[in-house]
Design an enzyme around this catalytic site. Sequence first.
Site, mmCIF file in Angstrom:
data_model
loop_
_atom_site.group_PDB
_atom_site.id
_atom_site.type_symbol
_atom_site.label_atom_id
_atom_site.label_comp_id
_atom_site.label_asym_id
_atom_site.label_seq_id
_atom_site.Cartn_x
_atom_site.Cartn_y
_atom_site.Cartn_z
ATOM 1 N N ASP A 1 -60.892 19.322 -10.475
ATOM 2 C CA ASP A 1 -60.019 20.224 -9.712
ATOM 3 C C ASP A 1 -58.591 19.834 -10.086
ATOM 4 O O ASP A 1 -57.948 19.116 -9.377
ATOM 5 C CB ASP A 1 -60.268 20.109 -8.212
ATOM 6 C CG ASP A 1 -60.182 18.684 -7.689
ATOM 7 O OD1 ASP A 1 -60.320 17.738 -8.486
ATOM 8 O OD2 ASP A 1 -59.961 18.507 -6.480
ATOM 9 N N HIS B 1 -57.485 7.582 -9.557
ATOM 10 C CA HIS B 1 -58.835 7.713 -9.025
ATOM 11 C C HIS B 1 -59.800 8.321 -10.053
ATOM 12 O O HIS B 1 -60.876 7.785 -10.314
ATOM 13 C CB HIS B 1 -58.816 8.591 -7.768
ATOM 14 C CG HIS B 1 -57.868 8.134 -6.707
ATOM 15 N ND1 HIS B 1 -58.096 7.003 -5.959
ATOM 16 C CD2 HIS B 1 -56.698 8.654 -6.267
ATOM 17 C CE1 HIS B 1 -57.104 6.847 -5.098
ATOM 18 N NE2 HIS B 1 -56.234 7.832 -5.267
#
Length: 317
Positions: free
Chosen positions: A9, A242
């Site tokens: 995303d 991340h």
Amino acid sequence: MKKIILFADTGIDDAIALIYAVKNPEVDLIGVVSGYGNIDREKAYRNIEYLLELAGRTDLPVIAGVTRPLSGEDPVFFPDIHGSEGLGPIDPPIPEERYANRTNFSKLFRLIKENPKEVTIVNVGRCTSLAIAHYLSPEVMEDVKETYLMGGAFHVPGNATEVAEANFFGDPIAADFITQNVKNLTIIPLNVTRDAILTPEEVNFIDSRADSALEELIKPILDFYYEVYQQLEPGIEGTPQHDLAALMAALEIEGLFQYRRREVSVEDAGEYTSGESVADFRPGTRNCFGPGCSRIALRINEEVFVSNVLEILTNHR
């Protein structure tokens, strides 16, 4: 070399993971699936195509995933963290409307069928598109070699709520399905990705070696991200990568992570605990084996992480 399909995303840390993937000679990136999460699905798709164009990799197929969680609720986006377009201060010169009405899982299934038992899926966004793929064609998804998931938080607070990490919180129904049903699953949770940090000095070093439009994006988007994190966590030394950490996990870099194996579930109904990742780490519990057992990263070697990232992001592939 690993054949990887990246589900993203495409916010800032997703973008860094994608740049790393196209620059790493150990990665054979064969496709990218866009989905909602940090931003809407169309912007995510647009950002992927923009980055691949800068990388000279317009040959790579981009697949439009889904636009909302399995609950049917409207997703919540994070323009305050990733910028209104998902890439911090960067405004890609491509209209997002071009990518509406493009969902096409048949392209994803074709990539898997053309590479049976060879594909590694790395999912660094919400779990919805991956869950839908398993719902639509479990037979094809059986041919996936292994799956890596950036999500969850064990032994640490969440970043979306007090207990929930953002990817699991964004669609806990899908996350619970994936953690309980997908074989050969590795979870790279917040407790390790939070320590996968690039400092401003390291970003400046990467920028000093940049010699392409793609590489020149790294500093402005990570500078933006750093300012955001200074508001979220004053005094933090840099920006947590991340999604990059999850992609690097798929390469099995020696000494990067320490793992434990546990059965994992994700709370999808609790008023205060929606999206919480649950595994049994009580004293006396042991590694599990077999179906329904996930490998969970619990520690990261920060020196190995930084050394590898600097090597890859400053090469001129």
